[in-house]
Design an enzyme around this catalytic site. Structure first.
Site, mmCIF file in Angstrom:
data_model
loop_
_atom_site.group_PDB
_atom_site.id
_atom_site.type_symbol
_atom_site.label_atom_id
_atom_site.label_comp_id
_atom_site.label_asym_id
_atom_site.label_seq_id
_atom_site.Cartn_x
_atom_site.Cartn_y
_atom_site.Cartn_z
ATOM 1 N N GLY A 171 0.862 -1.204 -0.189
ATOM 2 C CA GLY A 171 0.065 0.111 -0.017
ATOM 3 C C GLY A 171 0.682 1.160 -0.149
ATOM 4 O O GLY A 171 0.526 2.082 0.710
ATOM 5 N N MET B 256 -0.879 6.058 4.663
ATOM 6 C CA MET B 256 0.123 5.323 5.604
ATOM 7 C C MET B 256 1.377 4.798 5.169
ATOM 8 O O MET B 256 2.380 4.888 5.655
ATOM 9 C CB MET B 256 -0.736 4.267 6.580
ATOM 10 C CG MET B 256 -1.672 4.843 7.914
ATOM 11 S SD MET B 256 -0.477 6.006 8.669
ATOM 12 C CE MET B 256 0.857 4.616 9.475
ATOM 13 N N HIS C 91 -12.690 10.998 12.198
ATOM 14 C CA HIS C 91 -11.725 10.840 11.171
ATOM 15 C C HIS C 91 -11.949 11.720 10.125
ATOM 16 O O HIS C 91 -13.187 11.959 9.679
ATOM 17 C CB HIS C 91 -11.522 9.431 10.775
ATOM 18 C CG HIS C 91 -10.823 8.577 12.062
ATOM 19 N ND1 HIS C 91 -11.493 8.075 13.134
ATOM 20 C CD2 HIS C 91 -9.746 8.338 12.252
ATOM 21 C CE1 HIS C 91 -10.880 7.405 13.750
ATOM 22 N NE2 HIS C 91 -9.453 7.516 13.080
ATOM 23 N N LYS D 181 -12.071 8.121 5.173
ATOM 24 C CA LYS D 181 -12.145 6.886 5.933
ATOM 25 C C LYS D 181 -13.545 5.726 5.515
ATOM 26 O O LYS D 181 -14.437 6.458 5.563
ATOM 27 C CB LYS D 181 -12.239 7.171 7.558
ATOM 28 C CG LYS D 181 -11.926 5.879 8.169
ATOM 29 C CD LYS D 181 -11.340 6.124 9.886
ATOM 30 C CE LYS D 181 -11.287 4.701 10.646
ATOM 31 N NZ LYS D 181 -10.422 3.962 10.078
HETATM 32 N N1 LIG Z 1 -3.759 0.808 13.083
HETATM 33 C C1 LIG Z 1 -3.219 1.876 12.772
HETATM 34 O O1 LIG Z 1 -2.395 2.565 13.770
HETATM 35 C C2 LIG Z 1 -3.813 2.659 11.747
HETATM 36 C C3 LIG Z 1 -4.444 2.240 10.739
HETATM 37 N N2 LIG Z 1 -4.862 2.934 9.795
HETATM 38 C C4 LIG Z 1 -5.653 1.927 8.783
HETATM 39 O O2 LIG Z 1 -4.915 1.567 7.496
HETATM 40 C C5 LIG Z 1 -5.752 1.253 6.571
HETATM 41 C C6 LIG Z 1 -5.102 2.220 5.496
HETATM 42 O O3 LIG Z 1 -5.198 3.562 5.768
HETATM 43 P P1 LIG Z 1 -4.792 4.764 4.728
HETATM 44 O O4 LIG Z 1 -3.360 4.756 4.594
HETATM 45 O O5 LIG Z 1 -5.298 6.218 5.657
HETATM 46 O O6 LIG Z 1 -5.529 4.525 3.303
HETATM 47 P P2 LIG Z 1 -5.233 4.635 1.818
HETATM 48 O O7 LIG Z 1 -6.499 4.456 0.951
HETATM 49 O O8 LIG Z 1 -4.607 5.921 1.792
HETATM 50 O O9 LIG Z 1 -3.967 3.430 1.642
HETATM 51 C C7 LIG Z 1 -4.374 2.221 1.241
HETATM 52 C C8 LIG Z 1 -3.414 1.729 0.283
HETATM 53 O O10 LIG Z 1 -3.533 0.394 0.051
HETATM 54 C C9 LIG Z 1 -3.447 0.177 -1.247
HETATM 55 N N3 LIG Z 1 -4.046 -1.043 -1.868
HETATM 56 C C10 LIG Z 1 -5.110 -1.599 -1.775
HETATM 57 N N4 LIG Z 1 -5.052 -2.905 -2.158
HETATM 58 C C11 LIG Z 1 -3.816 -3.088 -2.618
HETATM 59 C C12 LIG Z 1 -3.348 -4.077 -2.999
HETATM 60 N N5 LIG Z 1 -4.065 -5.364 -3.515
HETATM 61 N N6 LIG Z 1 -1.982 -4.199 -3.276
HETATM 62 C C13 LIG Z 1 -1.244 -3.247 -2.884
HETATM 63 N N7 LIG Z 1 -1.945 -2.111 -2.432
HETATM 64 C C14 LIG Z 1 -3.246 -2.009 -2.274
HETATM 65 C C15 LIG Z 1 -4.577 1.334 -2.004
HETATM 66 O O11 LIG Z 1 -4.293 1.442 -3.321
HETATM 67 P P3 LIG Z 1 -5.305 2.079 -4.023
HETATM 68 O O12 LIG Z 1 -5.399 3.498 -3.522
HETATM 69 O O13 LIG Z 1 -4.778 1.992 -5.477
HETATM 70 O O14 LIG Z 1 -6.483 1.260 -3.979
HETATM 71 C C16 LIG Z 1 -3.932 2.581 -0.930
HETATM 72 O O15 LIG Z 1 -2.735 3.142 -1.513
HETATM 73 C C17 LIG Z 1 -6.857 1.543 6.827
HETATM 74 O O16 LIG Z 1 -7.777 0.369 7.197
HETATM 75 C C18 LIG Z 1 -6.709 2.508 8.181
HETATM 76 O O17 LIG Z 1 -8.014 2.504 8.874
HETATM 77 C C19 LIG Z 1 -4.585 3.777 9.423
HETATM 78 C C20 LIG Z 1 -3.881 4.857 10.155
HETATM 79 C C21 LIG Z 1 -3.502 4.167 11.713
HETATM 80 O O1 LIG Z 2 -8.188 5.476 8.696
HETATM 81 C C1 LIG Z 2 -7.509 6.046 9.558
HETATM 82 O O2 LIG Z 2 -6.895 7.245 9.089
HETATM 83 C C2 LIG Z 2 -7.212 5.663 11.018
HETATM 84 N N1 LIG Z 2 -7.490 4.518 11.145
HETATM 85 C C3 LIG Z 2 -7.312 4.013 12.426
HETATM 86 C C4 LIG Z 2 -8.581 3.478 13.094
HETATM 87 O O3 LIG Z 2 -9.520 3.119 12.496
HETATM 88 O O4 LIG Z 2 -8.649 3.672 14.246
HETATM 89 C C5 LIG Z 2 -6.175 4.439 13.343
HETATM 90 C C6 LIG Z 2 -6.283 6.168 13.245
HETATM 91 O O5 LIG Z 2 -7.271 6.681 14.001
HETATM 92 C C7 LIG Z 2 -6.236 6.508 11.806
#
Ligand SMILES: NC(=O)C1=CN([C@@H]2O[C@H](COP(=O)(O)OP(=O)(O)OC[C@H]3O[C@@H](n4cnc5c(N)ncnc54)[C@H](OP(=O)(O)O)[C@@H]3O)[C@@H](O)[C@H]2O)C=CC1
Ligand SMILES: O=C(O)C1=N[C@H](C(=O)O)C[C@H](O)C1
Length: 270
Positions: free
Chosen positions: A7, A12, A155, A159
């Site tokens: 990703g 992220m 958020h 999201k």
């Molecule tokens: N646990 C934690 O601390 C946190 C968790 N999160 C979670 O992380 C996840 C991602 O968040 P965020 O970065 O904001 O979302 P984004 O949509 O910005 O990023 C997700 C990425 O994954 C890519 N992706 C999807 N499918 C594939 C695949 N098959 N192969 C490779 N890449 C792929 C997407 O590509 P494309 O755009 O082309 O679809 C996109 O670039 C969410 O579930 C969010 O809730 C976020 C922040 C903190």
């Molecule tokens: O999607 C986000 O951006 C985030 N996702 C995580 C969540 O679902 O709690 C962590 C953070 O809050 C950001």
């Protein structure tokens, strides 16, 4: 430790590439995007604004995993499930930050963890994990007085899952403090003529808008008083730093499914 970011062009993914480039003991080994992504072939460091790292973005996850030590994955549930199987095949560390996973997805992560070292958490920041310990303590301390518990989150408008992974993690902590199962007591949606609040339930309220990175509060409501425990994320680097720390921590661990509380040494507190 040689790390692959999947990703890589996501919000992220970009934060992770920046943090890996600044972390001693970690090196970006691979960057994976979805087939057809406009990022394919571009240098991952340039894409993330940290200058050339000599790592072109690829859509061949298996080839990227083969000589790596770990993969960091903040993508989508169905994608994380696929990557968990590949990481298990390659016997490498898999850090999963993806939220919105179903019970079926969780069972697949559990199965993959027989061969791989998985760390999964709805929030990788130190602050939220500390908050979860405090929430469990407060929930327990206020149980006899019958205080109500509500989890509030906001958020950014992009999201896709609700309640957030963090809200559910905090709800689980509150449920653990009360000695109950969150699945039996969660009120995730309220609409229309709901009747009075069910005693002992744990409520959730979700807001979405603008560019808010992550705001979470747990409200303890008693007769005539309200206690609020909250966390505010100012920057996505807090999650990325936690994820890289988790990868370095998991490197010499046995196969298994770990949480961020394990990484931070807080699991005995909850
Ligand atoms: N646990 C934690 O601390 C946190 C968790 N999160 C979670 O992380 C996840 C991602 O968040 P965020 O970065 O904001 O979302 P984004 O949509 O910005 O990023 C997700 C990425 O994954 C890519 N992706 C999807 N499918 C594939 C695949 N098959 N192969 C490779 N890449 C792929 C997407 O590509 P494309 O755009 O082309 O679809 C996109 O670039 C969410 O579930 C969010 O809730 C976020 C922040 C903190
Ligand atoms: O999607 C986000 O951006 C985030 N996702 C995580 C969540 O679902 O709690 C962590 C953070 O809050 C950001």
């Amino acid at each position: 430790m040689k790390l692959v970011v999947v990703g890589a062009s996501g919000r992220m993914g970009q934060a992770l590439i920046r943090i890996i480039s600044q972390t001693d003991g970690a090196v970006l080994h691979g960057a994976v995007s979805r087939p057809g992504s406009s990022a394919l072939g571009k240098d991952a460091g340039e894409l993330a604004g940290v200058g050339q790292l000599g790592v072109p973005v690829t859509d061949d996850a298996l080839a990227a995993f083969v000589h790596a030590d770990g993969v960091i994955d903040f993508t989508r549930p169905e994608t994380s499930v696929e990557f968990a199987a590949l990481a298990a095949q390659a016997r490498i560390v898999h850090i999963i930050g993806t939220t919105g996973c179903s019970a079926t997805d969780e069972a697949k992560f559990e199965a993959a963890s027989r061969h791989a070292r998985l760390v999964k958490s709805g929030n990788m920041s130190l602050g939220v994990n500390l908050l979860s310990v405090l929430v469990a303590q407060a929930a327990k301390a206020l149980e006899a007085s019958g205080w109500d518990i509500e989890v509030l989150e906001m958020h950014h408008k992009h999201k896709v899952d609700a309640p957030s992974g963090t809200a559910l993690l905090l709800g689980e902590a509150a449920a653990q403090g009360r000695g109950i199962d969150l699945n039996d007591k969660a009120a995730k949606v309220r609409d229309g003529h709901t009747g009075p609040r069910e005693q002992g339930s744990i409520g959730f309220a979700t807001m979405r808008g603008g560019s808010v990175i992550g705001e979470h509060s747990v409200l303890f409501a008693g007769e005539g008083e309200l206690v609020t425990l909250s966390h505010s994320a100012g920057d996505r680097s807090i999650f990325a730093r936690g994820a890289v720390k988790a990868a370095l921590w998991a490197r010499d661990k046995k196969p298994g499914l770990y949480s961020m509380l394990d990484v931070l040494g807080l699991s005995s507190q909850l």
